[in-house]
Structure formats: C-alpha cells, structure tokens
Enzyme design. Structure first.
Site, PDB file in Angstrom:
ATOM      1  N   HIS A 120      -5.730 -22.358  32.449  1.00 21.02           N
ATOM      2  CA  HIS A 120      -4.810 -22.673  33.543  1.00 21.02           C
ATOM      3  C   HIS A 120      -3.543 -23.358  33.012  1.00 21.02           C
ATOM      4  O   HIS A 120      -2.417 -22.892  33.260  1.00 21.02           O
ATOM      5  CB  HIS A 120      -5.522 -23.581  34.558  1.00 21.02           C
ATOM      6  CG  HIS A 120      -4.679 -24.009  35.720  1.00 21.02           C
ATOM      7  ND1 HIS A 120      -4.771 -23.423  36.962  1.00 21.02           N
ATOM      8  CD2 HIS A 120      -3.718 -24.967  35.847  1.00 21.02           C
ATOM      9  CE1 HIS A 120      -3.911 -23.993  37.784  1.00 21.02           C
ATOM     10  NE2 HIS A 120      -3.257 -24.945  37.132  1.00 21.02           N
ATOM     11  N   GLU A 121      -3.727 -24.435  32.266  1.00 20.35           N
ATOM     12  CA  GLU A 121      -2.557 -25.153  31.747  1.00 20.35           C
ATOM     13  C   GLU A 121      -1.795 -24.275  30.754  1.00 20.35           C
ATOM     14  O   GLU A 121      -0.566 -24.363  30.657  1.00 20.35           O
ATOM     15  CB  GLU A 121      -2.970 -26.482  31.102  1.00 20.35           C
ATOM     16  CG  GLU A 121      -3.651 -27.474  32.058  1.00 20.35           C
ATOM     17  CD  GLU A 121      -2.854 -27.784  33.325  1.00 20.35           C
ATOM     18  OE1 GLU A 121      -1.603 -27.764  33.277  1.00 20.35           O
ATOM     19  OE2 GLU A 121      -3.489 -28.021  34.379  1.00 20.35           O
ATOM     20  N   HIS A 138       0.756 -22.374  32.618  1.00 17.22           N
ATOM     21  CA  HIS A 138       1.947 -23.203  32.873  1.00 17.22           C
ATOM     22  C   HIS A 138       2.793 -23.319  31.589  1.00 17.22           C
ATOM     23  O   HIS A 138       4.017 -23.251  31.626  1.00 17.22           O
ATOM     24  CB  HIS A 138       1.535 -24.617  33.293  1.00 17.22           C
ATOM     25  CG  HIS A 138       1.043 -24.736  34.711  1.00 17.22           C
ATOM     26  ND1 HIS A 138       1.806 -24.363  35.788  1.00 17.22           N
ATOM     27  CD2 HIS A 138      -0.128 -25.228  35.226  1.00 17.22           C
ATOM     28  CE1 HIS A 138       1.126 -24.619  36.922  1.00 17.22           C
ATOM     29  NE2 HIS A 138      -0.047 -25.131  36.600  1.00 17.22           N
ATOM     30  N   GLU A 164       2.644 -22.389  39.732  1.00 19.27           N
ATOM     31  CA  GLU A 164       1.197 -22.255  39.915  1.00 19.27           C
ATOM     32  C   GLU A 164       0.769 -20.786  39.832  1.00 19.27           C
ATOM     33  O   GLU A 164      -0.363 -20.497  39.438  1.00 19.27           O
ATOM     34  CB  GLU A 164       0.790 -22.882  41.258  1.00 19.27           C
ATOM     35  CG  GLU A 164      -0.694 -23.172  41.407  1.00 19.27           C
ATOM     36  CD  GLU A 164      -1.238 -24.245  40.461  1.00 19.27           C
ATOM     37  OE1 GLU A 164      -0.454 -24.890  39.733  1.00 19.27           O
ATOM     38  OE2 GLU A 164      -2.475 -24.417  40.442  1.00 19.27           O
TER      39      GLU A 164
HETATM   40 ZN    ZN Z   1      -1.505 -25.883  37.940  1.00 21.01          ZN
END
Ligand code: ZN
Length: 504
Positions: free
Chosen positions: A268-269, A272, A298
């Site tokens: 997830h990170e 980003h 996101e």
């Molecule tokens: Zn996030």
C-alpha cells in the site's frame, strides 16, 4: 517557455522557498514518527508549528497576491497543459482559499485539536465518549466557521471536502455512495450468512519479522520503487512522505503473529511512494510536486494493495516464493486456501481492518454522520447511538462499546472533517484507472502473473504520476479514462471477484 515573464520567475522563487519549509516540516514529522526519542516531543511540536506558520504567512503575503494578479491574464493565454499555466492556475486557487480563512481561526483549530487529541486518546482507552464530547463539539463549531469562511454554494460540507479533494461536491459523493450502498449492503448480508471463508488461521502463524521485512522489500523492488531515491523504515502507523521527488520515505509496521499487516501495508505505502517518485522533475519546488488529491493518492496505494496485491495473478508468482521463505508456516498451505484467506469478507467493527467489500460501508457511516453533525441534524451527544444504528443497518453488527465504535478513528480529534470520503473515492478511482490500464496494456494479467510490473508503472507515470497537482481529480479522471468518476467499475469488480470467491 522562452522569455519567462519576470513575475513568473519571482513567483517560482518564492514558492520554492515556501515548498522548502513544507519539505523541512516533513523531515521533522517523519523523524518524530520513526526515530525521535519521546523526550523530543515538546520541542518538536514548537518547531513544526513555527515552520508551518511561517510557510502559511509567506504564502498568503500581498506580494504573492500581486505576482499572481499580474500573471492571471497572460497565463490564460498559455497552453492549459503547460507547467507555467498550471502553476498560475493552481496557485491562484490555493491562494484564494488560503486568504479566506482568518489566521486566528487556523490557530484556534490547531489549539483545539491538540486538546481534542489528548482527550480522544483518554476517551478511547476508557471507551467513554463523554470525555471526547465537548472537544468534538468545539471541532465541529470551528469547522462550520471554516466552511463559512471558505464559502460554498450548495452544502456546507462542500467547502470542507474541497480542502482534500479539490472541486468534488457533496452531492456527487452522496450519489456515488447511494449506488455503492444499494449493491454492497445486500452483498455483505449474503456473504455473512455463509461460513465458507471465515478461517484466517493460516495467516496467524508466527513469522520471523526480519524475514517479513525482507519479503516486503523484495516486492517493493519488483514494483519499481527506487531505493536510490527512497527508503523504508518502521513506525507505529504506516505512512508515506517525501522530502523531494528524489527522496521518498515509506514506513511499515511488523506483526510477528499476523504477516498481512506488514505485507499489504508495505505494498500500500509502496503505491503512494511510486506516485511521489513519478512526479515530473519540472514540478520540483513549485507546490505542484504532490498528488492531485488525497483520493487520487489513495487510488495509487489501493491499486497496488488490492487490485494487484490481493489478486490471483500476483500470487501465482509470489506464493511459491512465500512458501520458500516460510516453509514451516506456508509449506503445507494450499494456494486456493491462501487466496481465499487474504480475501475473506467479514463485517468487523474497525475500519482499518475491513476487507474490500465492507470497507466503503465504514466510510459511508462517517460521511453521513459528518454531514448530520455539520447541518445540525444530530446532537453530538447522541452520536454513539447514531453510529451504532448505522453499523447495524449497513454491516449487521453493533459495537459493544464506543472504543470499537464512534471513537475508533483519530481524524476528528485532529480537527479534520470532510477527509473520510477520500478513502472510498480512492477505491473507486483505482478500479476505473486499472480498467483503463487493462485496455491499454495487452497481456497485463500475464505480466502480473510473472512478477513484471514495469509496463504498468510506465502507464501510471505517463497518465497519472507525472502530472502532480496540475489537474483536478475530475480533470485527471476524464483525461485518463474518458469518463467522469463512477461507482460502476468498482461494483462490477467486487461482484466478479467476490462472486467467484463465494460461489454466488
Ligand atoms: Zn493510503
């Protein structure tokens, strides 16, 4: 642009210095959440406040206003997509918004949030909403004042949402959410009546945290995260920040008894982080060197975490590697059982632990209650009852106490209302973007199934990352997909994936 007007050069110079202050704040707050000893907290809060206040004062100065005014007319003649026209257009919008909020109100919200955060931690520990109640009342009052200062046409919430998702309107979010709700609530009820995939015991076998860390790093490298221009560290709450386009920091959290925490948190990170590393170098130090919005940011993390990281194709490649790294824990696990376990759907009280199907229902509850509080349809002292009623209606469960209910999230104590919808918007954008990528890249599924992501990353960079904040989310979605944001792609994706998983 040849012969840049001197006002544009001066504007760039000033915005560069302001951006330096923001990036320096990012260094301090990254350090605060990773390596700072507890004793550093008091001084660090002062340092951050000074940097942020200075950046704000410099930005709302009359000089910046004069430069922007001088550039307004000429910039309207420049190519809309150029860095120069975008810089003037986006900075004008930021400037006009920033000037509307009285500095005293900003300071009052900052002070109220500091107190509210302390009260919230106590209230949550004691599962006692009454401790937090007066602080939340204050935060709501101040947010109403901020919305009035910013101005809005239709709903008060529009002004607050706009701070996180530029140009997105409450009515549009409400429509998207109504569409989602009509499909998801019955789906959750159907799935909850099955006992098929309740068992996630295979994910709870103890695993060495160093090996977990190494496994995550290997995936980040495969995704294309550049460790010459970034690094990963540990923190209690995982986050991504950037000190420049060439210095992007990820953090992750490791749980020896539940490896999905680190695995999916890292992916997830990483999503980003790839966005931050993919911004065009020409945007560095302009203020446009950031994501288009929280929702678009996101979308990048969710795309990698869910659409790739929880897909069958991804695990065709990585499951044998996981078994090799953890033979004792994973050696005897069947591929299908593993795939089902990482996609198990189960209504839970806590948003951050929610699966792909139930997650957005958690967000809708917050969105609806925020509007009810701001438009005075609910007394804030009655919020726990209102929360529990919606939990029962959408998810079929009622929290046994307020710590597992209305008190679970930090956002309101931080003074933020209008933020939550960006999480769901991120989910919707992610599927709409990914569907377009699948149309544009032939053989994408095969590439994912063999651990090759470079063509997808190039597509994301070309279509989304490099633009930074040049376009509003609506402009970006239209450019990339030819359509406006819709819930349809997401609903189709959920029905297909979980229809198969649950044999519906
Ligand atoms: Zn996030």
């Amino acid at each position: 642009m040849k012969d840049e007007p001197k006002e544009l050069q001066e504007l760039r110079h000033r915005l560069g210095e302001i951006r330096d202050l923001h990036r320096a704040s990012a260094v301090l707050s990254w350090d605060q959440q990773t390596y700072m000893p507890p004793g550093g907290a008091v001084a660090r809060a002062e340092q951050l406040a000074t940097l942020q206040r200075t950046a704000h004062v410099w930005f709302i100065s009359d000089e910046i206003g004069q430069l922007l005014e001088a550039l307004r007319a000429p910039a309207a003649e420049w190519d809309y997509d150029s860095d120069e026209a975008s810089l003037v257009r986006v900075t004008l919008r930021d400037y006009e918004k920033a000037r509307r909020i009285p500095p005293a109100l900003v300071a009052e919200l900052a002070r109220a949030s500091t107190l509210a955060y302390e009260a919230w931690t106590k209230a949550k520990a004691a599962a006692d909403f009454a401790i937090f109640l007066p602080h939340l009342e204050k935060i709501v009052d101040l947010n109403i004042q901020i919305a009035e200062a910013l101005g809005y046409q239709d709903r008060l919430y529009d002004a607050l949402l706009d701070q996180y998702e530029p140009d997105m309107k409450t009515a549009q979010v409400a429509t998207l959410f109504e569409n989602l709700k009509a499909e998801l609530v019955p789906l959750v009820k159907t799935i909850a009546s099955q006992t098929r995939l309740g068992n996630d015991a295979i994910l709870r076998r103890p695993m060495d945290i160093q090996k977990q860390w190494d496994f995550g790093l290997a995936i980040l490298r495969d995704m294309g995260f550049d460790f010459n221009r970034g690094r990963q560290d540990k923190s209690v709450h995982p986050f991504t920040t950037a000190f420049s386009i060439d210095d992007v920091r990820l953090t992750t959290r490791l749980d020896p008894n539940y490896f999905p925490t680190a695995l999916f948190g890292t992916i997830h990170e990483g999503g980003h982080g790839l966005y931050e590393q993919g911004l065009a170098k020409t945007l560095e130090r302009t203020g446009l060197d950031d994501g288009a919005s929280l929702g678009i940011h996101e979308s990048q993390s969710r795309l990698w975490e869910n659409l790739i990281g929880r897909s069958q194709a991804f695990w065709y490649h990585y499951f044998p590697r996981l078994q090799q790294m953890f033979p004792e824990q994973m050696g005897d696990v069947d591929f299908e059982d593993f795939y089902q376990a990482i996609n198990a759907v189960k209504p839970t009280f806590i948003r951050v632990e929610a699966d792909e199907v139930t997650y957005n229902l958690h967000i809708m509850i917050r969105f609806e209650l925020e509007n009810d509080m701001l438009e005075r349809r609910v007394h804030i002292r009655e919020l726990p009852e209102a929360w529990n009623a919606k939990m029962e209606e959408y998810l079929g469960i009622v929290p046994p106490n307020d710590a597992l209910g209305v008190l679970q999230d930090v956002h309101w104590s931080g003074g933020m209302l209008g933020y939550f919808p960006t999480y769901s918007l991120g989910n919707l954008y992610s599927v709409q973007f990914f569907d377009q990528a699948k149309r544009d890249i032939s053989g994408l599924a095969d590439q994912i199934a063999t651990g090759h992501f470079s063509e997808l990353l190039d597509w994301l960079r070309q279509n989304i990352h490099r633009h930074g904040r040049k376009y509003t989310p609506a402009e970006l979605v239209a450019r990339v997909t030819g359509n406006e944001l819709t819930a349809k792609n997401y609903i189709d994706y959920i029905k297909q994936k979980f229809g198969e998983l649950y044999a519906l």
